[in-house]
Design a protein around this motif. Structure first.
Motif, mmCIF file in Angstrom:
data_model
loop_
_atom_site.group_PDB
_atom_site.id
_atom_site.type_symbol
_atom_site.label_atom_id
_atom_site.label_comp_id
_atom_site.label_asym_id
_atom_site.label_seq_id
_atom_site.Cartn_x
_atom_site.Cartn_y
_atom_site.Cartn_z
ATOM 1 N N LEU A 112 42.818 -30.976 -6.717
ATOM 2 C CA LEU A 112 43.200 -31.149 -5.312
ATOM 3 C C LEU A 112 43.722 -29.844 -4.718
ATOM 4 C CD1 LEU A 112 44.944 -34.646 -5.348
ATOM 5 C CD2 LEU A 112 42.775 -34.037 -4.274
ATOM 6 N N ALA A 113 44.456 -29.069 -5.504
ATOM 7 C CA ALA A 113 44.967 -27.792 -5.022
ATOM 8 C C ALA A 113 43.819 -26.828 -4.747
ATOM 9 C CB ALA A 113 45.933 -27.196 -6.040
ATOM 10 N N TRP A 114 42.808 -26.810 -5.626
ATOM 11 C CA TRP A 114 41.651 -25.948 -5.388
ATOM 12 C C TRP A 114 40.927 -26.346 -4.113
ATOM 13 C CZ3 TRP A 114 39.716 -26.493 -11.057
ATOM 14 C CH2 TRP A 114 40.348 -25.548 -11.860
ATOM 15 N N VAL A 115 40.756 -27.649 -3.913
ATOM 16 C CA VAL A 115 40.042 -28.136 -2.733
ATOM 17 C C VAL A 115 40.795 -27.756 -1.462
ATOM 18 C CG1 VAL A 115 39.348 -30.235 -1.516
ATOM 19 C CG2 VAL A 115 38.852 -29.996 -3.956
ATOM 20 N N ARG A 116 42.109 -27.847 -1.484
ATOM 21 C CA ARG A 116 42.909 -27.564 -0.284
ATOM 22 C C ARG A 116 43.278 -26.094 -0.132
ATOM 23 N NH1 ARG A 116 46.511 -32.686 1.031
ATOM 24 N NH2 ARG A 116 45.014 -34.269 0.409
ATOM 25 N N VAL A 173 45.481 -24.328 -2.026
ATOM 26 C CA VAL A 173 46.890 -24.059 -2.324
ATOM 27 C C VAL A 173 47.022 -23.742 -3.812
ATOM 28 C CG1 VAL A 173 47.751 -25.437 -0.400
ATOM 29 C CG2 VAL A 173 47.376 -26.520 -2.599
#
Length: 116
Positions: A56-60, A62
């Motif tokens: 999720l961090a990679w997708v966003r 962050v």
């Protein structure tokens, strides 16, 4: 009057045939082995959660937990599963040592990846 079809359970003179070897009796695991199993499942769930947060961090775009945290949790989960397999299959002192190994892996994971 009941018109439902019935099937006789056994005909007179019928013999019983065994379909295979009987299942071996299962021994109880004991509290230590059950606790080690619960800790193993907990490490596996935690590894999946950390991995999902990293994705999720990679997708966003962050930072996220980071590769050390992800690979550390995945490695600890795999190690705990392997040691738990030994605890489940062994008896006596070997099972106890393996269960304590799962506790040690869990403690080290919590200490080095969360608290220290």
């Amino acid at each position: 009057m009941d018109n439902s079809p019935t099937v006789p359970l056994a005909a007179s003179g019928a013999t019983t045939v065994a379909l295979g070897p009987s299942a071996p009796s299962r021994r109880r695991g004991g509290f230590g082995r059950e606790l080690a199993g619960a800790l193993t499942v907990g490490l596996c769930v935690l590894a999946v959660v950390v991995l999902v947060f990293q994705v999720l961090a990679w997708v966003r775009g962050v930072p996220g937990p980071g590769p050390a945290m992800v690979f550390g949790h995945l490695g600890a989960a795999v190690l705990a599963v392997l040691v738990q397999r030994v605890a489940d299959r062994a008896t006596g002192a070997a099972a106890t040592v393996a269960a304590l190994g799962v506790v040690a892996v869990t403690g080290a994971t919590m200490w080095f990846l969360w608290w220290a």
